[in-house]
Design a protein around this motif. Structure first.
Motif, mmCIF file in Angstrom:
data_model
loop_
_atom_site.group_PDB
_atom_site.id
_atom_site.type_symbol
_atom_site.label_atom_id
_atom_site.label_comp_id
_atom_site.label_asym_id
_atom_site.label_seq_id
_atom_site.Cartn_x
_atom_site.Cartn_y
_atom_site.Cartn_z
ATOM 1 N N THR A 154 2.424 -49.247 -46.768
ATOM 2 C CA THR A 154 1.164 -48.981 -46.077
ATOM 3 C C THR A 154 0.172 -50.127 -46.257
ATOM 4 O O THR A 154 -0.975 -50.030 -45.793
ATOM 5 N N ASP A 155 0.580 -51.202 -46.903
ATOM 6 C CA ASP A 155 -0.273 -52.381 -47.036
ATOM 7 C C ASP A 155 -0.649 -52.889 -45.636
ATOM 8 O O ASP A 155 0.144 -52.828 -44.690
ATOM 9 N N THR A 156 -1.832 -53.441 -45.525
ATOM 10 C CA THR A 156 -2.245 -54.036 -44.251
ATOM 11 C C THR A 156 -2.193 -55.557 -44.300
ATOM 12 O O THR A 156 -2.244 -56.208 -43.269
ATOM 13 N N ILE A 157 -2.122 -56.134 -45.509
ATOM 14 C CA ILE A 157 -2.029 -57.576 -45.688
ATOM 15 C C ILE A 157 -1.010 -57.877 -46.779
ATOM 16 O O ILE A 157 -0.839 -57.101 -47.705
ATOM 17 N N ASN A 158 -0.320 -59.020 -46.628
ATOM 18 C CA ASN A 158 0.594 -59.425 -47.698
ATOM 19 C C ASN A 158 -0.197 -60.043 -48.842
ATOM 20 O O ASN A 158 -1.361 -60.425 -48.684
ATOM 21 N N MET A 177 4.064 -62.693 -55.856
ATOM 22 C CA MET A 177 3.796 -61.818 -54.714
ATOM 23 C C MET A 177 3.777 -60.385 -55.222
ATOM 24 O O MET A 177 4.389 -60.064 -56.250
ATOM 25 N N SER A 178 3.069 -59.537 -54.530
ATOM 26 C CA SER A 178 3.021 -58.127 -54.917
ATOM 27 C C SER A 178 2.799 -57.282 -53.685
ATOM 28 O O SER A 178 2.441 -57.784 -52.613
ATOM 29 N N LYS A 179 3.044 -55.992 -53.845
ATOM 30 C CA LYS A 179 2.700 -55.042 -52.798
ATOM 31 C C LYS A 179 2.104 -53.820 -53.463
ATOM 32 O O LYS A 179 2.404 -53.497 -54.614
#
Length: 407
Positions: A154-158, A177-179
């Motif tokens: 549901t992230d909107t940006i990386n 990197m993460s989410k």
């Protein structure tokens, strides 16, 4: 230390790839791989939730065994949590697919999943995804960026970041990197995070640094008060920078610690600001507290309060909500010592002074709170410790997103 463009492929010897495996989503990528040309020392932190996803148990085994790590395969859409033996078998099948394609031992392959709990992973699609990604692994910055996009739910940006610094006359890079957007209230780390470095460093020091760094980075995030079953943060170091191996604390270790902290803090703030349905980053900074633990506890209580989050969304300088959250946090303090402020790019405003409400400019308060990043500052006047917690506002969209998450 220098900030550079990039992420997990920025350090020497690291490659990444992504693919659309069709695990749950259609019309987008949903698998990623991070691979090192040589085996890596590894460290990790994991969810404190008693219900742990199969991938968490798999990765814990690698990290705790002292074995090297050479690759990580990540899928989005299905969490592989609460899936019994079948879920663990899916981890093994994924790792063995990497072994077959890249000739690395399967017990050096970490796996991670994010998405819906209680669904079984389609192993055939995972294996096909590994086969496809093994052929497209690349050092390019773009490959790292695409990998960071593939692990989004549901992230909107990386979320990615990288820095360089000097050790033993060699340039060393740390990239990550993460989410994470929802179900975030970690007590060990974040939703999913992967950090790479070409530094040569002792495994025990790596683990010590990572465990310390998360206390004021990923451990200070709260989006919704839910600690995920899948929280995983992995750190891989392949030593290809060519520095003398760091085996004890000192100046070189301190440089690495600062770089690791910088990358993790950026990713943590990025995740908090991208909370599900969020319209702004909401930070709470506690200064002059009696102890570090008190400072952390107070800060997290403020950003974790639904009433505080709603006030931030509505641009309502209802300071009583923030003081109330501090009061039930468990930290002991005297409200008559406290000063409270609101701050953003628009300015800074004091609203509470040593037990007394102030007659402040409501219009100016609204202006401050309309910014994309808003901070509440509490000066405790009881010591010299401080901490900052990262959260977001609570919007109508949060309920909408989570009301139909499985569909």
């Amino acid at each position: 230390m220098k900030i550079i463009e990039g992420g997990v492929t920025s350090p020497i010897g690291f490659k990444a790839a992504d693919c659309a495996a069709g695990i749950k989503y259609q019309g987008r990528t949903d698998m990623a791989m991070v691979y090192s040309e040589v085996p890596c020392e590894c460290a990790g932190t994991f969810t404190s939730n008693q219900v742990k996803a199969a991938c968490v148990l798999w990765d814990q085994k690698i990290v705790n065994s002292g074995d090297k790590m050479q690759a990580v395969v990540v899928n989005s859409g299905i969490a592989n949590a609460c899936t019994g033996k079948e879920g663990f078998d899916a981890c093994e099948a994924t790792a063995k697919a990497v072994e077959k394609e890249l000739s690395v031992p399967f017990n050096t392959v970490a796996v991670a999943s994010t998405g819906v709990i209680g669904m079984q992973l389609p192993v055939d699609k995972l294996v096909a995804g590994v086969e496809a990604m093994s052929k497209t692994l690349s050092h390019d910055k773009e490959a790292g960026t695409k990998a960071s996009q593939a692990i989004m739910t549901t992230d909107t940006i990386n979320k990615e970041y990288a820095v360089t610094f000097e050790v033993s006359g060699k340039t060393v890079t740390v990239g990550g990197m993460s989410k994470g957007s929802g179900m975030i209230h970690p007590n060990m780390c974040t939703m999913l995070g992967f950090v790479t470095t070409d530094l040569a460093i002792d495994k025990k020091l790596m683990q010590e640094a990572l465990s310390a760094v998360i206390k004021d980075t990923f451990n200070m995030i709260t989006v919704d008060g839910d600690t995920s079953t899948n929280d995983t943060l992995l750190l891989m170091a392949n030593g290809l920078a060519g520095n003398d191996v760091i085996t004890e604390k000192g100046e070189d270790y301190d440089k690495f610690y600062e770089a690791l902290f910088t990358v993790c803090r950026f990713l943590a703030r990025r995740m908090a600001g991208d909370g599900e349905g969020a319209s702004k980053l909401f930070e709470a900074k506690i200064v002059n507290a009696k102890s570090k633990d008190d400072a952390r506890t107070l800060a997290r209580a403020i950003v974790g309060s639904n009433l505080s989050k709603a006030a931030i969304f509505g641009c309502d300088a209802n300071f009583g909500r923030f003081l109330c959250a501090m009061g039930y946090s468990g930290a002991e303090f005297d409200q008559n010592d406290v000063e409270l402020f609101f701050e953003s790019k628009a300015g800074k405003l004091q609203v509470f002074d040593h037990g007394n409400p102030l007659d402040f400019d409501e219009d100016f308060a609204v202006k401050i709170m309309k910014e994309d990043e808003v901070m509440v500052i509490a000066d405790m006047h009881e010591g010299n410790e401080e901490a900052t917690a990262f959260g977001c506002d609570l919007t109508y969209d949060y309920v909408k997103i989570n009301a139909d998450y499985r569909s």
